[in-house]
Each structure stands twice: as structure tokens, then as C-alpha cells.
Design a protein around this motif. Structure first.
Motif, PDB file in Angstrom:
ATOM      1  N   HIS A 103       1.071  -1.518  -0.303  1.00  0.00           N
ATOM      2  CA  HIS A 103       0.012  -0.344   0.626  1.00  0.00           C
ATOM      3  C   HIS A 103       0.602   1.448  -0.271  1.00  0.00           C
ATOM      4  O   HIS A 103       2.222   1.355   0.450  1.00  0.00           O
ATOM      5  CB  HIS A 103      -0.674  -0.061   1.171  1.00  0.00           C
ATOM      6  N   GLY A 104       0.706   2.891  -0.332  1.00  0.00           N
ATOM      7  CA  GLY A 104       1.485   3.982  -0.578  1.00  0.00           C
ATOM      8  C   GLY A 104       0.132   4.463   0.571  1.00  0.00           C
ATOM      9  O   GLY A 104      -1.031   5.036   0.075  1.00  0.00           O
ATOM     10  N   VAL A 105       1.025   5.761   1.109  1.00  0.00           N
ATOM     11  CA  VAL A 105       0.141   6.918   1.468  1.00  0.00           C
ATOM     12  C   VAL A 105       1.489   8.006   1.119  1.00  0.00           C
ATOM     13  O   VAL A 105       2.775   7.738   1.132  1.00  0.00           O
ATOM     14  CB  VAL A 105       0.430   6.457   3.081  1.00  0.00           C
ATOM     15  N   VAL A 106       0.858   9.060   1.077  1.00  0.00           N
ATOM     16  CA  VAL A 106       0.946  10.596   0.367  1.00  0.00           C
ATOM     17  C   VAL A 106       1.344  10.826   1.823  1.00  0.00           C
ATOM     18  O   VAL A 106       0.608  11.178   2.687  1.00  0.00           O
ATOM     19  CB  VAL A 106       0.216  11.031  -0.467  1.00  0.00           C
ATOM     20  N   THR A 107       2.775  11.463   2.051  1.00  0.00           N
ATOM     21  CA  THR A 107       3.352  12.546   2.743  1.00  0.00           C
ATOM     22  C   THR A 107       4.073  13.433   1.842  1.00  0.00           C
ATOM     23  O   THR A 107       4.021  13.338   1.078  1.00  0.00           O
ATOM     24  CB  THR A 107       3.788  11.511   4.251  1.00  0.00           C
ATOM     25  N   THR A 108       5.077  14.484   3.343  1.00  0.00           N
ATOM     26  CA  THR A 108       5.843  15.293   2.730  1.00  0.00           C
ATOM     27  C   THR A 108       6.681  15.000   2.600  1.00  0.00           C
ATOM     28  O   THR A 108       7.321  14.729   4.096  1.00  0.00           O
ATOM     29  CB  THR A 108       5.070  16.512   3.285  1.00  0.00           C
TER      30      THR A 108
ATOM     31  N   MET B  78       4.332   1.331   0.942  1.00  0.00           N
ATOM     32  CA  MET B  78       4.452   0.572   2.606  1.00  0.00           C
ATOM     33  C   MET B  78       4.342  -1.006   1.919  1.00  0.00           C
ATOM     34  O   MET B  78       3.382  -1.326   1.179  1.00  0.00           O
ATOM     35  CB  MET B  78       3.555   1.150   3.685  1.00  0.00           C
ATOM     36  N   LYS B  79       4.995  -2.130   3.407  1.00  0.00           N
ATOM     37  CA  LYS B  79       4.852  -3.442   3.072  1.00  0.00           C
ATOM     38  C   LYS B  79       4.467  -3.184   5.050  1.00  0.00           C
ATOM     39  O   LYS B  79       5.347  -2.893   5.651  1.00  0.00           O
ATOM     40  CB  LYS B  79       5.983  -4.189   2.934  1.00  0.00           C
ATOM     41  N   GLY B  80       3.033  -3.341   4.939  1.00  0.00           N
ATOM     42  CA  GLY B  80       2.792  -3.468   6.648  1.00  0.00           C
ATOM     43  C   GLY B  80       3.344  -1.969   7.201  1.00  0.00           C
ATOM     44  O   GLY B  80       2.937  -0.529   6.098  1.00  0.00           O
ATOM     45  N   THR B  81       4.576  -1.607   8.221  1.00  0.00           N
ATOM     46  CA  THR B  81       4.571  -0.515   8.781  1.00  0.00           C
ATOM     47  C   THR B  81       6.143  -0.320   8.482  1.00  0.00           C
ATOM     48  O   THR B  81       6.736   0.795   8.972  1.00  0.00           O
ATOM     49  CB  THR B  81       4.601  -0.467  10.931  1.00  0.00           C
TER      50      THR B  81
END
Lengths: 80, 948
Positions: B239-244, B258-261
């Protein structure tokens, strides 16, 4: 705090405002800047130096600005 | 905000045309902007034409022959990527003939490709694999026995990615990305026909070449040819999370894959408005520090800095810190303690620290490390334009005709923006560089500055006044703009001042060292060359006249009307990720959030009502004032969040003497940094990957920082401040940083429209964001200045007190390099160390020869403050009389040499001008020997705690 450093800082502020053609504006600029950005303990120490050492080490325009706007430079705690 | 790992790639870039064109694709009527490729028109309407050499971050190339289409009335099979739409066009993307052609092309590709898909690192993320599926490839008629590249040697020299030539399909995407996006031109295709291969430099390895490891080639590669080593090691993310990004002031958006955390890789986010899908070596690759073994994850306390640390519970550490602060205030008075918050922290963290100081400490002794970098920007722009911020978007540079860079080195310090700037320069914009050094922008592939003004350090104000002199005396003023938009009296005084002969380039030549004709030429170009934008950095601010120079820059923009629209403006390039934000949210001792002075009773009452406390009406101590007050015995306690004042502030020995004189120093950080060695309480911090919040970049853009893993030490930084405040008797009730931002918005007119929900909706927001600008303000001062009329201010040049003398005949100036960041706490703990493993002293060959200094030899640098020893790098980039170093390594002691000289208005240190003498030596300085002993002793005290 180191008095020489405070005098140096005040004189640097004075050097900037000294180039203003309007002398009154320059004096207001100097005292206004010190009032806006110096912590009360720094202003107290500067005023004490003016009182006890006649502002020795301050450039004429800075000393003039402090004397002209002395009350505004006093920490509020000392005004009460 | 979780995002799909594979975002849609529509093949070619967006057309900026306004006119719409209607055509038919596979029988479906579609309307798109004129100039759009058929491939893109199809893709945005749900029809995916097969492709390999096309990607929407690059101009179309038309080489892979997979995207062929049929167009009614046209012969042949044009490539859909290079063929623009036309009105009435009828396109077919899927026909038996096209299928046959595409399958034939794929057969050729696959005949020279390792068929190791199941064990390939790109399995599941390979466009070649996808196209084999799309084209229905079932056999390769040519067999696999012919000539191939399967035994070609991998290049694994780069610490972050590999180049496996056996998997290369020679699509040119990496080469084009290096040229079009990054602008480095490090890659090429060598050889012809079958021998064609991607090559870095002149047949060099990636590390030996000019490659800057920005990752654009890796991003563009459709196969596993250029592949992140982390993906090879641990596989594809889920999964992917958009951040800065947490590095520089560009504030690039990234998708943390990400792979989990566990982070697999950081991918520049295509929809990120600050970076538009590009990255640099730091943001893209140098995030491994977040899980480095040096992370400290347990709170620690000790009575004296000579005592071993003792690992304790959060409760015990916070209780101890609070009790110490209370004890000190009881003994030495309310104003005897204070706080410092780093510009590396989020807006919400900064807001909480200043709130804690003002509400729980009951004073205004709070400051931010913006003090030592861009505080003159805040002061200078507020005085002239009315707002302490840059005026533009980064994208605005696409409309610039003239770009003036002064005191900034964007290719090293703001690399992603530098790439955008270089793209515009390659399109024909003219460049003026004002810098003592011949920085990369002056002369690099396809970039040549029209003017380079190699001024002496410390003379920015003289140059700026000379430029203004030419503009005024040669009648190049924008008189209509000035008459309508600026204060008349101030303008007249300024005009009369700069017109004086002593401000002419000829008169100032002796001061600046720059030939008058160069100054005149640069001034004419800036004033008459079309849209002209000024970009500046710490080479402007970190001077005794830093604030004056910022005002000089604003004067130039107003005098020529280069403000208030696209392509122009005044653009401070902020050093760290949240310099702008830390200033915005009230981290300075004289200002409440929104740049409102503490003496403003209306504002103060607003906060007093919201916080339920009385706020002191007078300014608190700035960072250098805190040190001086510590030495005189009136400042005894410090809460320092995320900042390493010992390494980053000038005159190290003055700083350490001040810290040594204090009774309780609480450091909150992810590592035991140099300041923590003087601390009594260590509160483990959280990296940007472990918390929620926002950063505000150099273009006033507020972007979300999103938590992708739990805090290593259990608490996010904002939670630590909340808990400390509670123990000080001032409870703060927040359950999430979104509530902190809601409070900021409720109390700050320029932020009133900002919320996490809106940030999620819009991606990012440039403040002011309020009822007048509900979606933010990309360009400021459009119709009027924030202060009403723009105010010209006289900028008299006053030479620095830091004079060169016979004893100290050279000027040292300090700066940064691409691979390391600030004090290096993060980047030194990553593979970036391979590019820069020590700070070097750059010195001109003449100065080196005079002193018997050889390249690589040890040299002593002595100033009025101290002495250190570095290795020399003899370089023509320097001008004679000027030497240069970086401050990324604590043992270098760069700030042992820098002095207490500072900007007259803000106390920002004059890092850029230190008079020094250099001589060859054979051993470290006394300071370095002492530092080595002290650092080892502190490490032993830490080890004792960690080993029980």
C-alpha cells in the motif's frame, strides 16, 4: 547580559536607521525596533547603562533615540 | 490517505492549450485540449493504448512502436504518443492489424530479455510484462539462442539502485528523464543497433558519473533495469501513503510505499504540487535514518552531564523535566526558562511548543532555528511588502523571462526546484547569478548565466543598491506601478538615495569586486527582460546586513513592477522543510501565530481567551539572547525540540559554555545529537514517518505529513509536548494534530480556511486561506500589497565588522551540498555518506599555493572565535581570498570558527563572512581533540544506560 554585546547590537540598529533622511523617523525607528524585539531584561540593562554611564559606547543617534523615547523602552513591569 | 500503488500513466504530458478539440476514438466522441496526444486523449477517456517508451512525465519519443493506431483517411500506423489530436479525427486503437504489429514488436523485445519474471524484482510492477500480456504474446518465433545481453554486468555502484543492462529495452525513458526532468544530462545511449546500451557519463559507473541520484531515471524505467535496492531486497509494497518530505524547503510530496509498517521505497508523488513527480537524492532515497540503530527510543534522565544516562519511563522523565522547570522558575524567576523548536518539526508541534512556553512557562522565551537562517526574510519582507513570506508558487518560474539568483545554490540546496528552474532556462529564460562562488548554475549542461556577478562576501547590499542605481538613473523604473502601488514619500527618498554617485556600480566596484559593466548589464536585463523573478537564500540572509539585503531585493521588485503576477516576485528559498511554517505559527519570541506582535492587545486577548491564561505583552529572548542570558546566570532551563543548537549555531564554544551554565536542558530528538550531550533529560522524538502533521514550504504551501508507522518511542512529538504541559499544570486537550490545526485556524486569519479535510481534498494549500481565498493564494500582492502600499526602504551599505586583516586575510563562507542536509544528523546515517564523508575546505589554487597547501592535505582554519582542521579541496570555483566549507559533520567544527556577528535586525548569524587564516598542519585542533574526548565520554555514558 554582556553589556558590550548589547551596545554593539544597539549601535548596529542605529547604523541602519541613521541613513533615513527624516531624523525624527530615524529616532523612532531605533527605539521602536529595540522596543519590539528586545526582551525586557535587555532593555532594562541598556537603560541602566544610559543612566549610570551616560550611554558610554552608544553612538550619538542611538543615545539620542533612547533618551527621546525613554519611557517607551521601559519594561512594562517597571511602569506599574 | 492511502493511494493506489500504480497511478494511471496517460502517456504524454498535459497540453496547456485552452482550445478544445473533439474527435472520435474507437467510436467514442471525446473532447480534449488542443495539442493533446492521441494516446493521452484516449487514456483520459478510459482507453489504454499499449506503450513502452511513453510516460506522462516526459515528452513523447515515438520509438517503441507499440502505441501505433489507425486514423481514418491516413496511411500507415502513426504513433499515438507523437500524433496530436485534430478536430473530427477518427481513431482506432484496437484492430487485428494493430494487434499483429504490436505482438511482432513485443517478440523482438522479448527475444533479448531474461525470462525470469517470477524472480525479477519488478514482478508485478513491470510495464514490459504488462505489455506482453496486453499484446497476447505467447511465443517468440526467433527463439532465445541468438545474440543477447543477458550476461552484461550489473552496475551496483549507487547505494540506492542497481542498473541491470540485461533488462534494458533501450526505451530511452531514463535518458530523457535525466535530461528533461532533472536537467543533469548524465545518461546517454551509447553504441548503435544491437549494441545500444544506457551509459552513465563517459562509460563510467553511475557513482563515477555526473549522476546526482535524483531517482528520475529509476522512476521512469518501465522494467527492472533501474531498480531500487530496497525493492530487490524486500519486494513490492502493498500500500502507499502520500506524505511530505522532511528535508529542504521545497516540500516535495512523496508516496511512501509500504509493506505493513515498513517503508519499501519513497516515490515522488505525481500530483504533488510542489514537485510534480520529481525528487532528489535526499527525499527519494535518504530516509533510512528513520530506522537507524542510533535511534534512541527510551526516555533518559541524569542530574549532571558527567553522570551516566538512566533509562526511565515516560512518566518519570516528564515528571522530572516538569519538576526541574518549576524548581528553576521558583528559584530564578518566571523568565529563567524557555523553549526552542526546530523548523524540522511540524506546524502543529511548533504551535504547541510556543503555546507551552507562553501558557505553561508564562513567558515569551520561545524561538525557532529560523532565527539562524531566514529571520531576515520575515523582517525584511514584512517591512516592505507587508507579509513575511515569498510571493509566488514554484510553478511560477515557468513564466519567468529573467531569473536572478542571489545568495542561493539551488542545485545543491533546493534541487527539485532547481530542476524546474533549469528547464525554464533551457527554454530560453535569461539567468543572472550573484554569488561569490561559481555555483553550478553559472555554467552547467545547456545552462549559461548571462551574468555572473562574483561579489566579495558581505557586499550584497552594495550590489543591490548598485543595481537599483542603474535602474533609477537609466530610467528603467516601472513608474506606473510605483505610482499606483507604492508609498510616494518612501519611494522618493529611496530614489534619491540610490541615485547618489556613491551607489553607482563604478563607485561600488572597489567594495564588491564586481566590474561595473557587469552590474549595469545585469540591472538592464532584470529591468527590461520581461517577467523577472528573484530567488535568494541564506547567502542573502546570513549576514550582518541580512535584513537590509532582503529589503533591497524587495525594492528592486517594486521598482520594476516585478511583483503580483506569474513569473515574477521575491522568492526566498527556505533552508529546511518547515522554516516558513515555524515562523507562521508563532515560534518567534515577539510574535503570536500569524505574525502578530505580542504587544498587540487585541490579538493577545484573542489567544488569552482561547487558552485561558495571561500572555506576557513583551518579547521574549531570541536564541542568541538565551545564550547570553545563560552566561550571565539569568537563564537556566531549556526545552529544545528537534534542534541541534550546538552544531548549527555559530561560535560553538560560546554555545557550549552557555549550555554548561544551565541547570536543566531537555532535548527531544530522534538521536543523541550534539546538544543532547549537554542535556539532563532526553525525550525520544519521532521521525516524519511516525506522526501526523503539516509542513509549510517556501511557497507558503501547507502539505500533510502522514503517519505510516507507529512512533518508535510510543509517543509522537506533539503528544510529548502535551504531556509535559499537563505536568506543568497547563493541560492541553488534543486527540489528533488535526485538532491543533483547527485551533490555529480559529485564531489566525491567514489560516482560517485551513483544515485537514480541505488539505485532503485539495492536496495542499498556499496561505492565506480564508473567506477571501477559500482555496488559498498562489500569488501574493496581486492588486495591492498586504500592507496596502509597498514601502521602499533605504539600504545603506555598511561593511561588516568582520574585517580581513593581516592576521586573518581570507574570508570563510559556509554552505551546503546536495547529498547532506543541515547538521547531517539524518543524511550522515544513510548511504548519502558515499558522496560526502567529510566536510572539506575549498580554497582557490593561488591561495593554496601561497600557503603550501595541497589538495587533500590537512589545513588549520583559524578565526577570531576558534580553530579547526579540515582537509583542503583546491578548487577554481572559489575566487582568490575566499574559502568555503560545509557544516554537516560535528567533528569538523565549522561553527567553532564562525563568530557572534549577526544581522542588525534579527540576530541571524553572519555565517557567510568569517575572517580566517589558513595553514597546513599535521594534526587536529585543540578543540577537535577536546571534542573527540567529550563525544566519546558522552557515548560511553549512553552505552552505560543502554547496556543496563
Amino acid at each position: 547580559m554582556d553589556m558590550q554585546n548589547l551596545l554593539h547590537m544597539a549601535n548596529k540598529i542605529g547604523s541602519f536607521f541613521a541613513s533615513m533622511p527624516d531624523h525624527e523617523e530615524a529616532l523612532q525607528g531605533i527605539s521602536g525596533h529595540i522596543h519590539s524585539f528586545w526582551a525586557p531584561r535587555m532593555r532594562s540593562q541598556l537603560l541602566a547603562h544610559v543612566d549610570t554611564r551616560n550611554g558610554e559606547g552608544l553612538t550619538p543617534i542611538v543615545l539620542e533615540a533612547i533618551l527621546a523615547n525613554r519611557d517607551s523602552l521601559k519594561p512594562q513591569s517597571e511602569l506599574k | 490517505m492511502h493511494k493506489s500503488l500504480n497511478e494511471q500513466d496517460v502517456g504524454t504530458p498535459r497540453s496547456s492549450a485552452v482550445q478544445q478539440v473533439t474527435l472520435e476514438i474507437d467510436g467514442m466522441p471525446v473532447s480534449v485540449a488542443a495539442g493533446t496526444s492521441i494516446m493521452r486523449a484516449a487514456a483520459i477517456n478510459g482507453v489504454n493504448v499499449p506503450k513502452l517508451c511513453a510516460t506522462d512525465s516526459l515528452e513523447p519519443f515515438g520509438s517503441c512502436r507499440l502505441c501505433l493506431v489507425e486514423i481514418e483517411g491516413r496511411r500507415g500506423f502513426p504513433a499515438s504518443c507523437t500524433t496530436p489530436v485534430e478536430s473530427g479525427m477518427k481513431v482506432r486503437t484496437q484492430t487485428p492489424k494493430l494487434q499483429s504489429l504490436r505482438k511482432g514488436v513485443m517478440e523482438l523485445y522479448i527475444s533479448d530479455h531474461p525470462l525470469d519474471c517470477l524472480t525479477c524484482a519488478a514482478n508485478g510492477d513491470c510495464e514490459l510484462q504488462d505489455m506482453a500480456g496486453v499484446t497476447g504474446l505467447r511465443e517468440v518465433r526467433y527463439g532465445y539462442e541468438g545474440k543477447n545481453h543477458l550476461s552484461d554486468k550489473k552496475d551496483e555502484s549507487n547505494p540506492y539502485f542497481t542498473y541491470d543492462p540485461s533488462k534494458c529495452i533501450v526505451c530511452n525513458r531514463c535518458v530523457r528523464a535525466c535530461e528533461e526532468i532533472q536537467g543533469t544530462f548524465a545518461l546517454t545511449i551509447t553504441g548503435r543497433g544491437f549494441a545500444s546500451r544506457v551509459t552513465a557519463g563517459v562509460d563510467q559507473s553511475f557513482m563515477e558519473s555526473d549522476c546526482v541520484s535524483c531517482g528520475a531515471c529509476v522512476q521512469a524505467c518501465p522494467t527492472a533495469t533501474l531498480q531500487e535496492k530496497t525493492v530487490i531486497a524486500i519486494g513490492q509494497a502493498e500500500h502507499g501513503v502520500v506524505t511530505t518530505c522532511a528535508y529542504c524547503g521545497v516540500g516535495c510530496a512523496f508516496k511512501a510505499e509500504m509493506k505493513g509498517t515498513e517503508v519499501v521505497r519513497m516515490v515522488p508523488y505525481k500530483d504533488g504540487q510542489a514537485n510534480e513527480g520529481h525528487s532528489c537524492v535526499k527525499g527519494r532515497f535518504a530516509w533510512g535514518y528513520a530506522t537507524h540503530q542510533d535511534r534512541i527510543t527510551k526516555p533518559m534522565i541524569r542530574s549532571k552531564i558527567t553522570d551516566p544516562w538512566r533509562e526511565v519511563s515516560w512518566d518519570e522523565a516528564l515528571d522530572y523535566a516538569a519538576s526541574e522547570f518549576k524548581r528553576i522558575q521558583l528559584k530564578h524567576g518566571r523568565d529563567s526558562i524557555g523553549g526552542i523548536v526546530s523548523s524540522r518539526c511540524t506546524n502543529e508541534e511548533g504551535y504547541l511548543v510556543q503555546k507551552l512556553v507562553r501558557a505553561a512557562f508564562g513567558n515569551n522565551n520561545v524561538d525557532t532555528c529560523a532565527r539562524v537562517c531566514h529571520s531576515p526574510t520575515g523582517y525584511g519582507l514584512k517591512q516592505t511588502l507587508g507579509e513575511s513570506a515569498g510571493t509566488q508558487t514554484f510553478k511560477s518560474v515557468e513564466h519567468s523571462d529573467v531569473i536572478l539568483v542571489i545568495g542561493a545554490n539551488p542545485t545543491d540546496a533546493h534541487p527539485v526546484f532547481a530542476s524546474r528552474m533549469k528547464k525554464r532556462l533551457r527554454e530560453g529564460a535569461k539567468l543572472i547569478v550573484i554569488d561569490p562562488r561559481k555555483i553550478e548554475l553559472v555554467s552547467s549542461p545547456h545552462i549559461r548565466a548571462a551574468f555572473h556577478l562574483p561579489l566579495k562576501p558581505g557586499t550584497n547590499v552594495a550590489i543591490l543598491s548598485s543595481l537599483a542605481h542603474v535602474i533609477v538613473t537609466e530610467d528603467l523604473l516601472n513608474k506606473d506601478f510605483i505610482a499606483e502601488r507604492c508609498e510616494d514619500k518612501a519611494f522618493t527618498e529611496w530614489r534619491d538615495f540610490v541615485s547618489q554617485p556613491e551607489n553607482s556600480p563604478e563607485a561600488m566596484q572597489q567594495v564588491t569586486g564586481v566590474a561595473a559593466e557587469l552590474v549595469r548589464g545585469a540591472a538592464r536585463l532584470y529591468a527590461t527582460g520581461g517577467n523577472a523573478a528573484i530567488y535568494y537564500g541564506l547567502g542573502v540572509t546570513e549576514h550582518a546586513q541580512g535584513s537590509t539585503a532582503v529589503m533591497g531585493i524587495a525594492n528592486l521588485a517594486m521598482a520594476t513592477g516585478n511583483i503580483g503576477r506569474e513569473g515574477v516576485g521575491v522568492n526566498p528559498l527556505r533552508g529546511q522543510n518547515n522554516v516558513q511554517g515555524s515562523c507562521d505559527i508563532g515560534s518567534f519570541p515577539h510574535e503570536l501565530p500569524g505574525y502578530r506582535h505580542v504587544s498587540d492587545s487585541t490579538t493577545r486577548h484573542l489567544f488569552e481567551a482561547a487558552w485561558g491564561v495571561t500572555i506576557q505583552p513583551e518579547p521574549g529572548l531570541r536564541i542568541p539572547n538565551m545564550f547570553d542570558a545563560a552566561l550571565d546566570g539569568s537563564f537556566k532551563g531549556l526545552y529544545c525540540q528537534g534542534e541541534d543548537i550546538v552544531q548549527s549555531d555559530p561560535n560553538t564554544q560560546h554555545v557550549t559554555a552557555a549550555l554548561s551554565a544551565m541547570e536543566c536542558i531537555v532535548v527531544q530528538d530522534i538521536f543523541l545529537n550534539e546538544t543532547a550531550m549537554y542535556a539532563h533529560v532526553f525525550l525520544p522524538g519521532s521521525s516524519f514517518l511516525e506522526k501526523d502533521g503539516t509542513f509549510t514550504n517556501a511557497e507558503r504551501r501547507i502539505s500533510r505529513v502522514r503517519k505510516v508507522m507507529p512512533p518508535k518511542a510510543m509517543l509522537a512529538d506533539w503528544e510529548v509536548t502535551v504531556q509535559l504541559s499537563e505536568r506543568l499544570g497547563y493541560p492541553m486537550n488534543y486527540s489528533h494534530p488535526s485538532e491543533i490545526m483547527a485551533e490555529i485556524a480559529s485564531l489566525t486569519p491567514t489560516f482560517s480556511g485551513v483544515s485537514y479535510a480541505k488539505l485532503d481534498q485539495l492536496g495542499s494549500i498556499q496561505w492565506p486561506c480564508n473567506e477571501n481565498a477559500p482555496e488559498g493564494t498562489p500569488i501574493m500582492h496581486v492588486d495591492r500589497f498586504v500592507r496596502g502600499k509597498g514601502r521602499f526602504i533605504i539600504t545603506q551599505y555598511i561593511a561588516t565588522d568582520e574585517k580581513v586583516t593581516k592576521k586573518f586575510p581570507l574570508i570563510l563562507t559556509t554552505g551546503r551540498i546536495l547529498s547532506q542536509y543541515n547538521v547531517g544528523a539524518q543524511t550522515r546515517r544513510t548511504g548519502n555518506i558515499q558522496w560526502h564523508e567529510e566536510d572539506l575546505l575549498e580554497i582557490h589554487p593561488h591561495d593554496a599555493e601561497d600557503r603550501g597547501i595541497v589538495d587533500g592535505g590537512w589545513v588549520e582554519i583559524q578565526s577570531r572565535s576558534g580553530t579547526t582542521v579540515l582537509r583542503a579541496s583546491v578548487s577554481q570555483r572559489m575566487q582568490p581570498g575566499v574559502v568555503y566549507t560545509t557544516f554537516h559533520f560535528p567533528e569538523s567544527g565549522a561553527n567553532v570558527i564562525t563568530t557572534d556577528n549577526a544581522d542588525w535586525a534579527t540576530n541571524c548569524p553572519e555565517y557567510k563572512v568569517t575572517a580566517v587564516q589558513i595553514k597546513p598542519v599535521a594534526e587536529p585542533s585543540q578543540w577537535q581533540k577536546g571534542y573527540t574526548r567529550f563525544a566519546k565520554a558522552q557515548q560511553d555514558l549512553l552505552n552505560q544506560a543502554q547496556n543496563g
